[in-house]
Motif scaffolding. Structure first.
Motif, PDB file in Angstrom:
ATOM      1  N   SER A 196      46.391  34.295  40.709  1.00 16.99           N
ATOM      2  CA  SER A 196      44.958  34.012  40.666  1.00 16.99           C
ATOM      3  C   SER A 196      44.703  32.507  40.535  1.00 16.99           C
ATOM      4  O   SER A 196      45.263  31.850  39.659  1.00 16.99           O
ATOM      5  N   ARG A 198      41.316  31.619  40.793  1.00 19.51           N
ATOM      6  CA  ARG A 198      39.860  31.647  40.604  1.00 19.51           C
ATOM      7  C   ARG A 198      39.443  30.697  39.486  1.00 19.51           C
ATOM      8  O   ARG A 198      39.993  30.714  38.376  1.00 19.51           O
ATOM      9  N   ASP A 199      38.454  29.857  39.818  1.00 19.47           N
ATOM     10  CA  ASP A 199      37.864  28.889  38.877  1.00 19.47           C
ATOM     11  C   ASP A 199      38.852  27.836  38.384  1.00 19.47           C
ATOM     12  O   ASP A 199      38.591  27.168  37.380  1.00 19.47           O
ATOM     13  N   ARG A 200      39.944  27.669  39.107  1.00 13.29           N
ATOM     14  CA  ARG A 200      40.914  26.655  38.713  1.00 13.29           C
ATOM     15  C   ARG A 200      40.772  25.404  39.575  1.00 13.29           C
ATOM     16  O   ARG A 200      40.393  25.475  40.745  1.00 13.29           O
ATOM     17  N   LYS A 223      40.589  27.602  48.131  1.00 16.25           N
ATOM     18  CA  LYS A 223      39.160  27.719  47.836  1.00 16.25           C
ATOM     19  C   LYS A 223      38.615  29.081  48.273  1.00 16.25           C
ATOM     20  O   LYS A 223      37.748  29.654  47.600  1.00 16.25           O
ATOM     21  N   GLU A 224      39.117  29.598  49.372  1.00 15.83           N
ATOM     22  CA  GLU A 224      38.698  30.939  49.784  1.00 15.83           C
ATOM     23  C   GLU A 224      39.121  31.986  48.757  1.00 15.83           C
ATOM     24  O   GLU A 224      38.485  33.040  48.632  1.00 15.83           O
ATOM     25  N   ALA A 225      40.207  31.689  48.026  1.00 16.06           N
ATOM     26  CA  ALA A 225      40.682  32.600  46.978  1.00 16.06           C
ATOM     27  C   ALA A 225      40.004  32.348  45.638  1.00 16.06           C
ATOM     28  O   ALA A 225      40.352  32.985  44.636  1.00 16.06           O
ATOM     29  N   GLY A 226      39.061  31.393  45.601  1.00 17.59           N
ATOM     30  CA  GLY A 226      38.275  31.184  44.398  1.00 17.59           C
ATOM     31  C   GLY A 226      38.532  29.904  43.632  1.00 17.59           C
ATOM     32  O   GLY A 226      37.941  29.686  42.561  1.00 17.59           O
ATOM     33  N   ALA A 227      39.423  29.025  44.139  1.00 20.74           N
ATOM     34  CA  ALA A 227      39.669  27.760  43.442  1.00 20.74           C
ATOM     35  C   ALA A 227      38.390  26.934  43.384  1.00 20.74           C
ATOM     36  O   ALA A 227      37.625  26.873  44.360  1.00 20.74           O
ATOM     37  N   LYS A 228      38.171  26.309  42.255  1.00 23.31           N
ATOM     38  CA  LYS A 228      36.950  25.526  42.043  1.00 23.31           C
ATOM     39  C   LYS A 228      37.020  24.159  42.707  1.00 23.31           C
ATOM     40  O   LYS A 228      36.019  23.649  43.223  1.00 23.31           O
TER      41      LYS A 228
END
Length: 239
Positions: A196, A198-200, A223-228
């Motif tokens: 994960s 996400r938000d990292r 970023k598509e996987a949720g990286a900030k």
């Protein structure tokens, strides 16, 4: 008195043994300059390379968006131009089995981070090496971005997150034009389903930043996987 002298002598002998052990590796395996590969022994640096390195050091260390592909990257930093002795050292690391060079080259990248922090805010939670292909790993026997990331983790205290996979083989980037490079790596990377981001805030690490196509594609997937946020770091960049 005799006991006291014996204790003093033992302490002196122990200290001498410690000093000998400390210099023994340097005597048996003398330190080499990572850039010209000449033996420098106990010297702190290489007098021959210093003028060349001063020419190759970049300031500021931030890479310009106008000259490279950075649409998915929030910023990219590289401390040197990919020329001369720096280029030769990176090639030895990549193609001549000189894994020992990962240590000084990653230290150079860590210095780039400190310089970048002086120029502005550099925030990241995890270090993510660019994924190598199966073919590269079989041919080389080691993973260059992984070696650099692991050394950077020791320098920065941030953990390495092996978030990326190379999901398909690609042509060698160095033989392609800028447009061909972007097309070549399109869809070639993916984020591991077991990891994960996400938000990292991710520090994406590679040895050389050429057109930016590879690192940018990696940042796009993160970023598509949720990286900030995705910041790029390379040892060197092409002009």
């Amino acid at each position: 008195m005799t006991v006291h002298r014996t204790q003093m002598q033992n302490a002196q002998d122990a200290e001498m043994t410690k000093q000998v052990r400390g210099i023994l590796p340097e005597l048996l395996f003398p330190k080499r300059c990572p850039f010209c590969d000449e033996v420098v022994g106990f010297a702190k640096g290489c007098a021959e390379c210093e003028p060349e390195l001063r020419r190759l050091f970049r300031r500021p260390v931030r890479v310009a968006r106008e000259t490279h592909e950075m649409s998915a990257l929030d910023a990219v930093f590289a401390g040197c131009w990919y020329e001369g002795d720096v280029r030769d050292a990176i090639k030895r690391l990549k193609f001549a089995e000189r894994t020992d060079l990962a240590y000084p080259l990653a230290a150079l990248a860590a210095q780039t981070l400190r310089d970048a922090a002086a120029e502005g805010t550099v925030e990241f939670d995890v270090i993510v090496p660019v994924a190598s292909s199966g073919t590269e790993l079989r041919e080389r026997g080691y993973d260059v971005p992984k070696l650099l990331a692991q050394r950077l983790a020791r320098e920065t205290g941030r953990p390495v997150l092996f978030a990326l996979d190379k999901v398909r083989e690609t042509q060698r980037q160095r033989t392609l034009s800028g447009a061909q490079r972007r097309q070549n790596v399109k869809g070639a990377f993916g984020v591991k389903p077991t990891v994960s981001v996400r938000d990292r805030s991710c520090l994406v690490v590679d040895d050389v930043f050429t057109t930016g196509a590879t690192m940018n594609e990696c940042a796009k997937m993160l970023k598509e996987a949720g990286a900030k946020r995705c910041i790029g770091l390379a040892i060197a960049v092409t002009r």
